[in-house]
Design an enzyme around this catalytic site. Structure first.
Site, PDB file in Angstrom:
ATOM      1  N   ARG A 152       0.875  -1.151  -0.106  1.00 39.10           N
ATOM      2  CA  ARG A 152       0.129  -0.165  -0.153  1.00 39.10           C
ATOM      3  C   ARG A 152       0.725   1.223   0.076  1.00 39.10           C
ATOM      4  NH1 ARG A 152      -3.175  -3.121   3.445  1.00 39.10           N
ATOM      5  NH2 ARG A 152      -4.929  -3.738   2.509  1.00 39.10           N
ATOM      6  N   LYS A 207       2.607  11.834 -11.014  1.00 35.92           N
ATOM      7  CA  LYS A 207       1.786  10.617 -11.841  1.00 35.92           C
ATOM      8  C   LYS A 207       2.537   9.386 -12.108  1.00 35.92           C
ATOM      9  CE  LYS A 207      -1.440  13.527 -14.568  1.00 35.92           C
ATOM     10  NZ  LYS A 207      -2.025  13.682 -15.915  1.00 35.92           N
ATOM     11  N   GLU A 259       8.728  18.518 -24.885  1.00 35.93           N
ATOM     12  CA  GLU A 259       8.084  19.106 -23.475  1.00 35.93           C
ATOM     13  C   GLU A 259       8.379  20.245 -23.184  1.00 35.93           C
ATOM     14  OE1 GLU A 259       5.457  16.955 -22.451  1.00 35.93           O
ATOM     15  OE2 GLU A 259       5.894  14.551 -22.726  1.00 35.93           O
ATOM     16  N   LYS A 285       6.529  23.412 -14.629  1.00 30.56           N
ATOM     17  CA  LYS A 285       5.587  22.333 -14.175  1.00 30.56           C
ATOM     18  C   LYS A 285       5.246  22.097 -12.779  1.00 30.56           C
ATOM     19  CE  LYS A 285       4.437  17.348 -15.134  1.00 30.56           C
ATOM     20  NZ  LYS A 285       4.600  16.281 -15.402  1.00 30.56           N
ATOM     21  N   GLU A 318      -5.141  17.003 -10.658  1.00 26.50           N
ATOM     22  CA  GLU A 318      -5.674  17.322 -12.102  1.00 26.50           C
ATOM     23  C   GLU A 318      -7.264  17.537 -12.106  1.00 26.50           C
ATOM     24  OE1 GLU A 318      -3.579  15.315 -15.091  1.00 26.50           O
ATOM     25  OE2 GLU A 318      -5.331  15.644 -16.617  1.00 26.50           O
ATOM     26  N   ARG A 363      -4.315  21.879 -14.024  1.00 28.62           N
ATOM     27  CA  ARG A 363      -3.212  20.891 -14.332  1.00 28.62           C
ATOM     28  C   ARG A 363      -3.520  20.408 -16.088  1.00 28.62           C
ATOM     29  NH1 ARG A 363      -0.160  16.315 -11.003  1.00 28.62           N
ATOM     30  NH2 ARG A 363       1.018  15.404 -12.568  1.00 28.62           N
ATOM     31  N   ASN A 370      -1.609  18.784 -20.722  1.00 26.49           N
ATOM     32  CA  ASN A 370      -2.069  17.854 -21.591  1.00 26.49           C
ATOM     33  C   ASN A 370      -1.805  18.567 -23.133  1.00 26.49           C
ATOM     34  OD1 ASN A 370      -2.358  15.925 -19.869  1.00 26.49           O
ATOM     35  ND2 ASN A 370      -4.447  16.482 -19.568  1.00 26.49           N
ATOM     36  N   HIS A 420      -1.190  16.275 -26.046  1.00 23.78           N
ATOM     37  CA  HIS A 420      -1.112  14.703 -25.560  1.00 23.78           C
ATOM     38  C   HIS A 420      -2.419  14.149 -25.976  1.00 23.78           C
ATOM     39  CE1 HIS A 420       2.612  16.195 -23.364  1.00 23.78           C
ATOM     40  NE2 HIS A 420       2.602  14.742 -23.132  1.00 23.78           N
ATOM     41  N   HIS A 438      -1.126  10.795 -27.431  1.00 24.24           N
ATOM     42  CA  HIS A 438      -1.242   9.694 -26.630  1.00 24.24           C
ATOM     43  C   HIS A 438      -1.814   8.573 -27.616  1.00 24.24           C
ATOM     44  CE1 HIS A 438      -0.701  11.202 -22.172  1.00 24.24           C
ATOM     45  NE2 HIS A 438       0.395  10.545 -22.633  1.00 24.24           N
ATOM     46  N   HIS A 471       7.881   8.983 -27.229  1.00 20.96           N
ATOM     47  CA  HIS A 471       6.749   9.752 -26.813  1.00 20.96           C
ATOM     48  C   HIS A 471       6.793  11.086 -26.924  1.00 20.96           C
ATOM     49  CE1 HIS A 471       3.684  11.231 -23.630  1.00 20.96           C
ATOM     50  NE2 HIS A 471       4.778  12.155 -23.291  1.00 20.96           N
TER      51      HIS A 471
END
Ligand SMILES: NC(=O)c1ccc[n+]([C@@H]2O[C@H](COP(=O)([O-])OP(=O)(O)OC[C@H]3O[C@@H](n4cnc5c(N)ncnc54)[C@H](O)[C@@H]3O)[C@@H](O)[C@H]2O)c1
Ligand SMILES: [Zn+2]
Length: 373
Positions: A124, A146, A188, A230, A240, A244, A248, A251, A255, A267
């Site tokens: 956990r 993330k 980026e 960032k 998010e 935030r 994206n 993206h 993606h 990427h």
């Protein structure tokens, strides 16, 4: 050494520092002892990064006096899967590591996302430290907490928010990175310029030669400014829920393209193509000022990044993939779009993303994104 603090306002205990400098890998013993003391460390790296930096990182971590285990997985985005996460978790259980252990994620964004997700879920949650070794991971992936894995339905669909205790970006590690991966990181960086800082954007374009030559001071400047941008965005919105979404940009299409092309593109390359098309889309919708798309594509081209959809990619397959993306709600496709270079269109009152009809998206994707200069 430049230090950028990420002050997470929702959960203050989650706040952490990002250190940017040269030769930091060899200081890891002290840094781990001070910032993330643990009875044992699991250093998780892909096979390639492990062969280049594994020994040095393990030796540095051993200076804490704690046991250090190096766990590797096969390099490549296509290995960022549940299966790899499961195998890494099983190896931690076999050792076994207890709750008093910590994870060190060594490598690019793939290592960061996989090791971070392993740390987030093992017993956990174990504390973890990120040691990014690609420009993309230093500039982007290692900030924000993330973590996760890809599935056949799309990128990063299984994951968790799990903030690291510390991020250690050693710029010296960039000397062994390939030129296409340097360019991918710059996609980026340019994205951060589009989102928040036109001057930074123009500065990056001007210094493309120095960046390609891996000039230390220029790279330090770029990594530091990108990290600041960032960090400021994620600090205000760790999970998010609002602003935030700006991160994206490029993206939603990027993606989908990664998934549809079975990860044949890096990427950062997919994001470059995504920024080129999303910029055009923003102009077409009257959201972005005229000339915005051209400025973005010209900058991406400076770094040799691709702008157009690769041959053979089906626009319909892309659109289908975007429909299951986390950013899409209720069947319509929502994207974070710029108002101009330096500012996004979204805000509190109008929403952080714009809904775009599939017809408009189809029309833009059917044409070329970049007038190659
Ligand atoms: N979590 C986030 O917020 C976030 C943000 C952006 C991207 N990402 C993820 O990051 C991933 C892309 O990251 P990436 O481009 O770093 O890919 P990557 O981790 O696959 O690294 C790229 C390649 O470079 C090699 N490499 C790494 N460091 C090296 C070095 N110093 N010298 C030589 N070779 C080196 C790796 O072995 C790999 O083959 C994607 O999965 C993307 O989804 C995550
Ligand atoms: Zn990205």
């Amino acid at each position: 050494v430049v230090t950028v603090h990420v002050p997470l306002t929702e959960r203050r205990d989650d706040s952490y520092d990002i250190l940017i400098g040269r030769g930091l890998v060899d200081d890891l013993g002290t840094l781990l002892a001070e910032r993330c003391r643990a009875a044992a460390y699991a250093v998780i790296a892909d096979s390639h990064v492990a062969s280049v930096y594994g020994e040095r990182v393990v030796a540095a971590a051993q200076r804490t006096g704690s046991a250090v285990h190096l766990l590797t997985f096969p390099a490549g985005e296509w290995n960022k899967t549940r299966e790899t996460w499961g195998a890494l978790s099983d190896r931690l259980l076999d050792l076994p590591l207890g709750r008093d252990a910590a994870v060190v994620a060594l490598g690019g964004g793939v290592s960061g996302d996989l090791a971070g997700f392993t740390a987030a879920t093992y017993l956990r949650g174990l504390p973890w430290v990120q040691v990014p070794t690609t420009l993309l991971a230093m500039i982007d992936a290692s900030i924000g907490g993330k973590t996760g894995v890809d599935t056949r339905h799309g990128k990063n669909l299984l994951g968790a928010f799990h903030q690291p205790r510390l991020v250690v970006a050693d710029l010296d590690t960039l000397s062994t990175l390939s030129a296409p991966h340097i360019a991918a990181g710059m996609a980026e960086a340019l994205k951060h310029g589009v989102i928040a800082d036109a001057e930074y954007f123009d500065g990056l374009v001007r210094s493309h030669g120095a960046i390609r030559a891996r000039d230390g001071a220029t790279l330090e400047g770029a990594v530091s400014r990108s990290v600041e941008i960032k960090a400021a965005i994620v600090a205000a919105d760790a999970r998010e829920r609002g602003p935030r979404a700006a991160l994206n940009f490029g993206h939603t299409i990027g993606h989908a393209l990664e998934a549809v092309s079975a990860y044949a593109l890096l990427h950062g390359e997919a994001v470059a193509i995504g920024m080129a098309y999303e910029g055009r889309l923003a102009e077409r919708q009257g959201i972005a000022a005229p000339g915005t798309a051209q400025r973005i594509t010209a900058a991406l081209a400076r770094f040799g990044l691709p702008l157009d959809l690769p041959e053979g990619v089906s626009v319909e397959a892309l659109i289908d993939t975007m429909r299951v993306d986390k950013k899409s709600r209720g069947g319509e496709i929502r994207l974070a779009l710029p108002a101009r270079v330096g500012a996004m269109a979204g805000d509190e009152t109008h929403g952080w993303t714009a809904a775009v009809s599939v017809a408009a998206l189809r029309e833009v994707l059917a044409g070329p994104a970049g007038r190659q200069p």
